[in-house]
Motif scaffolding. Structure first.
Motif, mmCIF file in Angstrom:
data_model
loop_
_atom_site.group_PDB
_atom_site.id
_atom_site.type_symbol
_atom_site.label_atom_id
_atom_site.label_comp_id
_atom_site.label_asym_id
_atom_site.label_seq_id
_atom_site.Cartn_x
_atom_site.Cartn_y
_atom_site.Cartn_z
ATOM 1 N N GLN A 7 9.508 -0.083 -5.966
ATOM 2 C CA GLN A 7 10.046 1.036 -5.182
ATOM 3 C C GLN A 7 9.443 1.041 -3.774
ATOM 4 O O GLN A 7 10.151 1.237 -2.786
ATOM 5 N N ARG A 8 8.143 0.821 -3.703
ATOM 6 C CA ARG A 8 7.455 0.804 -2.404
ATOM 7 C C ARG A 8 7.999 -0.288 -1.492
ATOM 8 O O ARG A 8 8.152 -0.104 -0.289
ATOM 9 N N SER A 9 8.333 -1.433 -2.073
ATOM 10 C CA SER A 9 8.814 -2.555 -1.257
ATOM 11 C C SER A 9 10.302 -2.420 -0.914
ATOM 12 O O SER A 9 10.845 -3.217 -0.161
ATOM 13 N N GLY A 10 10.961 -1.396 -1.489
ATOM 14 C CA GLY A 10 12.350 -1.121 -1.133
ATOM 15 C C GLY A 10 13.387 -1.682 -2.080
ATOM 16 O O GLY A 10 14.583 -1.563 -1.833
ATOM 17 N N GLY A 29 4.424 -3.144 2.474
ATOM 18 C CA GLY A 29 3.237 -3.452 1.670
ATOM 19 C C GLY A 29 2.476 -2.191 1.281
ATOM 20 O O GLY A 29 2.902 -1.074 1.592
ATOM 21 N N PRO A 30 1.314 -2.354 0.612
ATOM 22 C CA PRO A 30 0.552 -1.187 0.148
ATOM 23 C C PRO A 30 0.223 -0.182 1.251
ATOM 24 O O PRO A 30 0.124 1.021 0.996
ATOM 25 N N GLU A 31 0.088 -0.679 2.495
ATOM 26 C CA GLU A 31 -0.319 0.204 3.606
ATOM 27 C C GLU A 31 0.724 1.279 3.926
ATOM 28 O O GLU A 31 0.421 2.257 4.611
ATOM 29 N N VAL A 32 1.970 1.153 3.410
ATOM 30 C CA VAL A 32 2.997 2.174 3.706
ATOM 31 C C VAL A 32 2.844 3.422 2.828
ATOM 32 O O VAL A 32 3.533 4.419 3.040
ATOM 33 N N LEU A 33 1.949 3.367 1.844
ATOM 34 C CA LEU A 33 1.679 4.544 1.015
ATOM 35 C C LEU A 33 0.775 5.497 1.790
ATOM 36 O O LEU A 33 -0.371 5.170 2.074
#
Length: 333
Positions: A53-56, A18-22
Motif C-alpha cells: 500500500q505504501r509503495s502505491g 519508500g519507508p520515508e513517506v510514512l
C-alpha cells in the motif's frame, strides 16, 4: 469512563514511495458506525500488504481508512448502537480494513476477538491478520487434515511461523523453505519437521525425500513465479496449492499443466482485505471455535521479531523490507 480526546496521532502515507513517506500526523478521532467499535490501539501488526500500500500498488478497498494497518489490539473505548459482542473496557484484537497505524482505530464488532490471558497485548496485535490468513487458506481452502503434510514457502515470516504452529498443533506435519540457517532453526524450534534452504537446496527434491517420495498434500505459496511449476512437481496426488502472494514480483508463470491433471491437483488462492464483512465474521467465528482453545492454552502464539513506536513506522518497514526478520513486526501506540 475516561473522556476521549478529540484528536489522535496517526502514521499516514504522504505519497507513494519508500519507508520515508510514512509520516506522523494529527487527525480527528473516528466515530464508530452501528456495527463498529472504537479501539484505543496498544499494538498494531506490520504486514506485507502495508508495504505494498505504501509503495502505491495496493490501494485500500472503497470505504476503508486510507491509513495502513490491517490488525490491531487494544481496549474498546466506544461502541456503535448495534454492537452486541463487545463492551467498553474489553481488551480485543481485530482484523481491520485499514487504519491500524493510529492511536485509535475502528473495527467491526463481529470481527474483533477477546484477547485470551495467555497473550500479551503486543502478541495480540500481531495475531489477527496472520491467523485469519493461515486459517482460511491452509484449512478452509487447502483442506489440510491431521496426518497430512504442509509445505510453507517463507516459513520464517509472520504467516509462516503461525502456519507451522497451527498445523502442528492440529496434527499435521510441516516442511518449510527459508533463506538462512537462523530462519531454519527458528522454524524447527516451532515444530517444523524439515527446513529447506532454498538458496542451496531444491525444495522439490527435499520435499519428496521428506515424504518418502509421495510429495506434500498442501502448499502455501507466497512467492509465485517459477515456484508455481515446481509446486506442481512437489505436490502429492490430490494435492492442493494455495496462492496468497507473489513476493517474487511475478504473478505470471509458465506451467506444465499436465501434472495438474495427472495428480488431480487443486490450485486456488485468496486475498483477505477485499472480502465482505460477513465472510470475515464467519472466519472469526470458526477461529473462536477451533483455534481460541489453543491460544488460551498457550499452545500457539505469534513469534515476535521486533517492536517499534508508532512514530517509527518507517523503521518497522525498513526492517520488513530487509527480509531479515523472523516472525512478526509490531508497532506500539
Amino acid at each position: 469512563m475516561e473522556k476521549l480526546p478529540a484528536q489522535m496521532t496517526v502514521v499516514a502515507i504522504s505519497k507513494p514511495g519508500g519507508p520515508e513517506v510514512l509520516k506522523p500526523e494529527t487527525r480527528s478521532l473516528p466515530v464508530p458506525g452501528p456495527d463498529e467499535i472504537l479501539v484505543k490501539v496498544e499494538a498494531a501488526g506490520v504486514n506485507r500488504p502495508d508495504v505494498s500500500q505504501r509503495s502505491g500498488s495496493y490501494p485500500p478497498p472503497p470505504g476503508a481508512s486510507d491509513l495502513p494497518g490491517l490488525e490491531i489490539a487494544g481496549e474498546v473505548v466506544a461502541i456503535g448502537a448495534d454492537a452486541k459482542k463487545h463492551k467498553v473496557g474489553d481488551k480485543v484484537m481485530s482484523l481491520v480494513a485499514g487504519g491500524g497505524y493510529a492511536q485509535y482505530c475502528i473495527a467491526q464488532d463481529a470481527q474483533a476477538m477477546t484477547v485470551p490471558p495467555a497473550l500479551s497485548m503486543q502478541e495480540a496485535g500481531a495475531l489477527p491478520e496472520t491467523l485469519m490468513t493461515v486459517w482460511h487458506n491452509v484449512f478452509e481452502r487447502g483442506g489440510l487434515k491431521p496426518g497430512e503434510t504442509l509445505l510453507v514457502h517463507g516459513g520464517s515470516s509472520g504467516i509462516g511461523t503461525m502456519a507451522i504452529q497451527l498445523a502442528t498443533a492440529l496434527g499435521s506435519k510441516v516442511i518449510v523453505t527459508v533463506g538462512s540457517q537462523d530462519k531454519a532453526e527458528a522454524c524447527l524450534k516451532l515444530g517444523a519437521i524439515k527446513a529447506i534452504n532454498y538458496k542451496t537446496e531444491d525444495f522439490v527434491t527435499e520435499s519428496k525425500a521428506a515424504t518418502s517420495g509421495a510429495g506434500v498434500d498442501v502448499i502455501l505459496d507466497m512467492v509465485g513465479g517459477d515456484y508455481i511449476d515446481r509446486n506442481y512437481e512437489a505436490a502429492a496426488v490430490d494435492g492442493r496449492i494455495v496462492q496468497i502472494a507473489f513476493l517474487s514480483g511475478k504473478p505470471k508463470a509458465t506451467v506444465n499443466f499436465t501434472r495438474l491433471m495427472i495428480k488431480r491437483l487443486t490450485h486456488t488462492g485468496s486475498t483477505l482485505r477485499p472480502r465482505s464483512n460477513a465472510d470475515k465474521a464467519a472466519m472469526v467465528a470458526a477461529i473462536e471455535d477451533k483455534v481460541m482453545p489453543l491460544l488460551r492454552q498457550g499452545r500457539i502464539k505469534p513469534l515476535l521479531d521486533s517492536s517499534f513506536p508508532l512514530e517509527k513506522a518507517a523503521d518497522a518497514h525498513r526492517r520488513m523490507e530487509s527480509s531479515e526478520h523472523i516472525g512478526k513486526i509490531v508497532l506500539l501506540a
